[in-house]
Design an enzyme around this catalytic site. Structure first.
Site, mmCIF file in Angstrom:
data_model
loop_
_atom_site.group_PDB
_atom_site.id
_atom_site.type_symbol
_atom_site.label_atom_id
_atom_site.label_comp_id
_atom_site.label_asym_id
_atom_site.label_seq_id
_atom_site.Cartn_x
_atom_site.Cartn_y
_atom_site.Cartn_z
ATOM 1 N N HIS A 380 -27.541 -16.493 -1.159
ATOM 2 C CA HIS A 380 -27.471 -16.774 0.330
ATOM 3 C C HIS A 380 -26.664 -18.012 0.434
ATOM 4 O O HIS A 380 -26.746 -18.376 1.924
ATOM 5 C CB HIS A 380 -28.797 -16.758 0.880
ATOM 6 C CG HIS A 380 -29.386 -15.652 0.977
ATOM 7 N ND1 HIS A 380 -29.185 -14.742 2.155
ATOM 8 C CD2 HIS A 380 -30.166 -14.738 0.289
ATOM 9 C CE1 HIS A 380 -29.827 -13.727 2.076
ATOM 10 N NE2 HIS A 380 -30.458 -13.666 0.961
ATOM 11 N N LYS A 570 -30.957 -22.689 15.611
ATOM 12 C CA LYS A 570 -30.782 -22.451 13.932
ATOM 13 C C LYS A 570 -31.409 -23.694 13.365
ATOM 14 O O LYS A 570 -31.591 -24.846 14.138
ATOM 15 C CB LYS A 570 -29.508 -21.980 13.668
ATOM 16 C CG LYS A 570 -28.330 -23.054 14.138
ATOM 17 C CD LYS A 570 -27.080 -22.508 13.435
ATOM 18 C CE LYS A 570 -26.440 -21.463 14.289
ATOM 19 N NZ LYS A 570 -26.361 -20.197 13.698
ATOM 20 N N ARG A 571 -31.431 -23.685 11.995
ATOM 21 C CA ARG A 571 -32.186 -24.875 11.346
ATOM 22 C C ARG A 571 -31.022 -25.955 11.794
ATOM 23 O O ARG A 571 -29.739 -25.673 11.545
ATOM 24 C CB ARG A 571 -32.038 -24.402 9.838
ATOM 25 C CG ARG A 571 -32.421 -25.367 8.969
ATOM 26 C CD ARG A 571 -32.684 -24.856 7.642
ATOM 27 N NE ARG A 571 -31.570 -24.025 6.948
ATOM 28 C CZ ARG A 571 -30.775 -24.446 6.317
ATOM 29 N NH1 ARG A 571 -30.633 -25.802 5.816
ATOM 30 N NH2 ARG A 571 -29.746 -23.685 5.680
ATOM 31 N N LYS A 576 -23.986 -26.766 9.734
ATOM 32 C CA LYS A 576 -24.176 -26.027 10.905
ATOM 33 C C LYS A 576 -23.857 -26.636 12.282
ATOM 34 O O LYS A 576 -23.663 -25.966 13.205
ATOM 35 C CB LYS A 576 -25.569 -25.558 11.271
ATOM 36 C CG LYS A 576 -26.002 -24.649 10.112
ATOM 37 C CD LYS A 576 -27.456 -24.113 10.432
ATOM 38 C CE LYS A 576 -28.090 -23.364 9.202
ATOM 39 N NZ LYS A 576 -27.396 -22.012 9.191
ATOM 40 N N THR A 678 -27.221 -15.122 11.051
ATOM 41 C CA THR A 678 -27.858 -13.502 11.545
ATOM 42 C C THR A 678 -28.155 -13.739 12.914
ATOM 43 O O THR A 678 -28.385 -12.583 13.706
ATOM 44 C CB THR A 678 -29.053 -12.898 10.779
ATOM 45 O OG1 THR A 678 -29.963 -14.093 10.577
ATOM 46 C CG2 THR A 678 -28.858 -12.261 9.355
ATOM 47 N N LYS A 682 -27.883 -11.113 16.421
ATOM 48 C CA LYS A 682 -28.668 -10.932 17.477
ATOM 49 C C LYS A 682 -28.175 -11.282 18.920
ATOM 50 O O LYS A 682 -28.227 -10.505 19.909
ATOM 51 C CB LYS A 682 -29.811 -11.861 17.250
ATOM 52 C CG LYS A 682 -30.494 -11.519 16.058
ATOM 53 C CD LYS A 682 -31.653 -12.647 15.517
ATOM 54 C CE LYS A 682 -32.220 -12.362 14.091
ATOM 55 N NZ LYS A 682 -32.495 -13.508 13.313
#
Length: 835
Positions: A380, A570-571, A576, A678, A682
């Site tokens: 991952h 998100k985290r 990111k 992911t 969504k």
């Protein structure tokens, strides 16, 4: 849904649905309605000794949840009986995380009990949302890894695949996040403080786990004692995983740690109270918390024990189940498929070898062949820090037999490499499972060598994994590497989360899309249908109002539903690039200061996510975003035009409300760093438009919907890789006027008055530290994409048309498709219908 037919199980006459439905689930003549509330009232009385009029919302929730569990229990048991009788190949999914969210609403949906429950709530004048809010989000995961595992379990059950999840029953989740003066604060997440009505303890299937050392209290600290083996006890707790329609109900089995004996009675009687309880405290600590602080060796050591505990308990349990029907060990790969969800369960390779060698008495070659054909591994991440390496001395201390096996696997691997590339002396060292320089065990290497399949989770990720990260191993075993792009379940993330949009879809094309998401393609022609466009816009408005009302009731935060809802949830991590988003907002704010009367559309920027407790840079980013929010809120020029909201304690339940309400999805990771993502799927499934880089699954999503329906920007993964060694953020600072202006504004302390430490941290991330994640390299391109977004939003019909085309193309990103590929291409597993 707007019609009763859309929510009732196929084949049931509507006029007889309630009675027949309950009989289907084994409840006989009991009616779950207002005139005969037998299930619900029985639980209030016998579990809580309360009359309905005396019950609070918590007691009502527990009674409702246990009533639904009663309805599904016979089918749950029947599923296991069919598996035992038919003896199909079974899938076991090992994961350190399962971010399952709340279960009551999801189970009602998948059992298709909405008409009955709705009738019951109405006749008893009960507040549905108040009752649902009493269920805590299960603290079993943190981010995409755990949510993916939960979506996969949903898909396996809905597709009638004989699957089972294995995880740990963490007493506390990662932590509860609060924001104090802009800073993240962590508190314990005691999600099991109240009884969990969904779990069923199975002490009869407890597993003893042996460690090569024991623990004692010396000088007030817990010390490992060598040469004195000890045991932990794994107690299984089962949770039902309800497939859509209730035909198959699989199981998530979670392990809680305990000690075989509560404490040393003699030592306790002699007054050594703490010492007498040391072993008990150690055992209970193993599953106390998700992700212990890994900034210390003690935290890392606890993580190591957690991973082995999961592996040892799960393998013992699935082997027990296998041996009930098969005495021939050779048939294990034909009856068992074990999927390792990331590197965390990689110790399973050595543990299964230990069982086959020491307990089954098999020779090495046969044991290795069985092991290799049984395991499959999902990677991952490409981040080096996430490809776990554990010190050899920990194996020597706690798992000496497993270490012997790992060393033998490594020796044989080196021999194989030397035979294949006799003149390449450095290759064996690069490929070795044991990194001799640092005496570390490379867990990802162990998983790859010990399994027959290694897959990435998006096309670009799988390519980079194969061509860069573990290139040598991929050259040795090219047939083992493949891609399985991630997906999300449309049941929770559209049907449950966004009933207004789900109703639009069902009214237009029927309800087959719920389990056959390829049907969503039929919406493409409707992108030019004015009536459908209006219905979709109405559903988005409904979702925004629903979210704003919830947000006001939860935290008193008022936001304007007529603004663009622009989200990044998100985290929190540097790659990111929440900080890049912050730079964009600061630039928009600066533009407003310079041109107060510009026609810039009003926007609300939502952030949510947690920073690991020891990840100080991520905490600085959270602080900056909150300072940005306060500064913009306090400036009359920007107030009402721009708004930044950081939502603490991000969870599945929050995402279920915010994602359907969102207009814009920021997927802006540095290209080549995000494995898949992911949340992007969504958002797409709920009609938000993506503002993103060509990274992870976003590339495939843009290909499916058409890049013209995305706002893509930034360097590619190849360009990022090529810039290593020469990239300088100072060039962008010195040559790009808006970049220069925004950095100067930030470093002037405009958003961080009297906080020089924060200013210094931002200067280091963006300039002095070399801008590792290329914030400044992508900034101008990001702002250009943002201008295209603003221009399109001014044309509501054109915007909604692109949203419909995104929605119509989202079916490929269903977890049902992903699981179908795993089942046919990796597991060789077939459905086992429960008739």
């Amino acid at each position: 849904m707007t019609s009763d037919d859309a929510v009732l199980p196929a084949g049931l006459p509507r006029q007889h649905a309630p009675e027949n439905l309950l009989q289907q689930y084994g409840c006989g003549p009991i009616k779950f309605n207002g005139s005969n509330n037998a299930l619900y009232e029985r639980h209030l009385l016998f579990d809580n000794a309360l009359a309905p009029s005396e019950a609070g919302n918590r007691e009502r929730y527990e009674a409702a949840a246990r009533s639904v569990r009663d309805i599904l229990s016979q089918r749950w048991q029947q599923t296991e009986q069919v598996y035992s009788r038919e003896n199909p190949k079974r899938i076991y999914y090992l994961s350190m995380e399962f971010l399952i969210g709340r279960s009551l609403s999801n189970n009602i949906l998948n059992l298709r009990l909405e008409p009955l429950v709705g009738q019951f709530l109405k006749e008893n004048q009960l507040d549905e949302w108040a009752i649902l809010a009493e269920e805590p989000d299960a603290g079993l995961g943190n981010g995409g890894l755990g949510r993916l595992a939960a979506c996969f379990l949903d898909s396996m059950a809905s597709m009638q695949l004989p699957g089972m999840g294995y995880g740990l029953r963490y007493e506390y989740g990662i932590f509860k996040q609060t924001i104090v003066d802009g800073w993240q604060q962590e508190q314990p997440d005691n999600w099991l403080r109240r009884p969990d009505p969904w779990e069923v303890a199975r002490p009869q299937y407890a597993v003893a786990v042996e460690l090569g050392c024991s623990f004692e209290v010396r000088g007030g600290s817990l010390k490992a004692i060598t040469g004195k083996p000890s045991k932990l006890l794994g107690i299984p707790y089962d949770r039902p995983i309800v497939g859509y329609g209730g035909k198959t109900i699989n199981t998530l089995r979670l392990w809680a740690s305990a000690t075989p004996d509560s404490f040393d009675f003699q030592e306790f009687s002699a007054g050594e109270f703490v010492g007498a309880l040391a072993e008990c405290l150690t055992a209970e600590t193993v599953t106390r918390v998700l992700y212990p602080d890994d900034s210390t060796s003690m935290g890392q050591g606890l993580r190591f024990v957690q991973e082995y505990f999961l592996v040892a308990c799960s393998l013992a349990d699935l082997i027990r189940r296998f041996r009930m029907n098969d005495s021939n060990w050779n048939s294990l790969p034909d009856k068992v498929a074990i999927q390792l969800n990331d590197t965390h369960p990689s110790l399973a390779v050595a543990e299964l070898m230990r069982v086959l060698l020491d307990h089954a008495g098999l020779g090495w070659e046969l044991a290795w062949d069985i092991t290799n054909r049984t395991f499959a591994y999902t990677n991952h991440t490409l981040l080096p820090e996430a490809l776990e390496k554990w010190p050899l001395q920990w194996f020597e201390l706690m798992l000496p037999r497993q270490l012997q096996i790992i060393l033998e696997i490594d020796r044989r691997l080196r021999e194989e490499v030397a035979a294949r590339w006799p003149d390449d002396t450095s290759r064996a060292e690069r490929m070795s499972i044991v990194e001799h320089g640092g005496r570390l065990v490379r867990m990802a290497h162990l998983a790859i060598v010990g399994s027959h399949s290694t897959n990435g989770v998006a096309a670009i990720h799988s390519r980079l994994l194969r061509d860069v990260t573990v290139r040598d191993l991929a050259e040795l075993y090219p047939e083992r590497f493949n891609n399985k792009t991630n997906g999300v379940t449309p049941r929770r993330w559209l049907l449950l989360s966004n009933p207004g949009l789900a109703s639009c879809i069902t009214n237009a094309i029927g309800d087959r899309w719920i389990t056959k998401t390829d049907d969503l393609q039929r919406l493409k022609p409707l992108a030019d249908d004015g009536e459908f466009i209006a219905a979709v816009r109405g559903a988005k408005r409904q979702a925004k109002l629903r979210f704003t009302e919830w947000l006001k009731s939860q935290g008193g935060i008022q936001v304007d539903p007529d603004t663009i809802f622009d989200c990044q949830i998100k985290r929190i991590h540097e790659y990111k690039r929440q900080l890049l988003n912050g730079l964009r907002i600061a630039a928009l704010y600066n533009r407003l200061r310079e041109s107060p009367h510009s026609d810039m559309p009003s926007r609300t920027f939502f952030f949510a996510g947690k920073a690991a407790p020891a990840y100080h840079v991520a905490k600085f980013i959270i602080k900056f975003l909150n300072n940005l929010a306060d500064t913009i809120d306090g400036d009359p020029v920007a107030r009402g035009r721009l708004r930044v909201v950081f939502l603490p304690e991000y969870s599945v339940s929050m995402a279920e409300r915010l994602i359907p309400a969102s207009d814009v999805s920021n997927q802006i990771s540095t290209a080549g760093y995000e494995a898949s993502g992911t949340s992007n799927m969504k958002f797409m499934m709920n009609g938000a438009l993506t503002l993103g880089t060509r990274d992870g699954a976003t590339i495939e999503m843009a290909e499916a919907a058409g890049e013209e329906n995305f706002f893509l920007f930034g360097l590619t993964a190849e360009q990022i890789a090529a810039s290593q060694g020469w990239y300088s953020p100072w060039w962008h600072y010195e040559n790009e006027p808006e970049t220069h202006a925004v950095i100067d504004l930030i470093l002037s302390g405009h958003f961080s008055r009297h906080e020089p430490m924060l200013v210094d941290a931002l200067r280091n991330i963006l300039l002095a530290g070399g801008d590792t994640y290329r914030h400044l390299a992508d900034f101008v391109s990001y702002m250009e994409a943002d201008l295209r977004l603003q221009s399109l939003y001014a044309k509501p019909e054109d915007w909604t048309r692109k949203a419909v085309l995104n929605l119509a193309s989202s079916g490929r990103f269903s977890s049902d498709r992903t699981i179908s590929e795993y089942a046919s291409e990796i597991w060789n597993a077939k459905p086992c219908p429960v008739l």
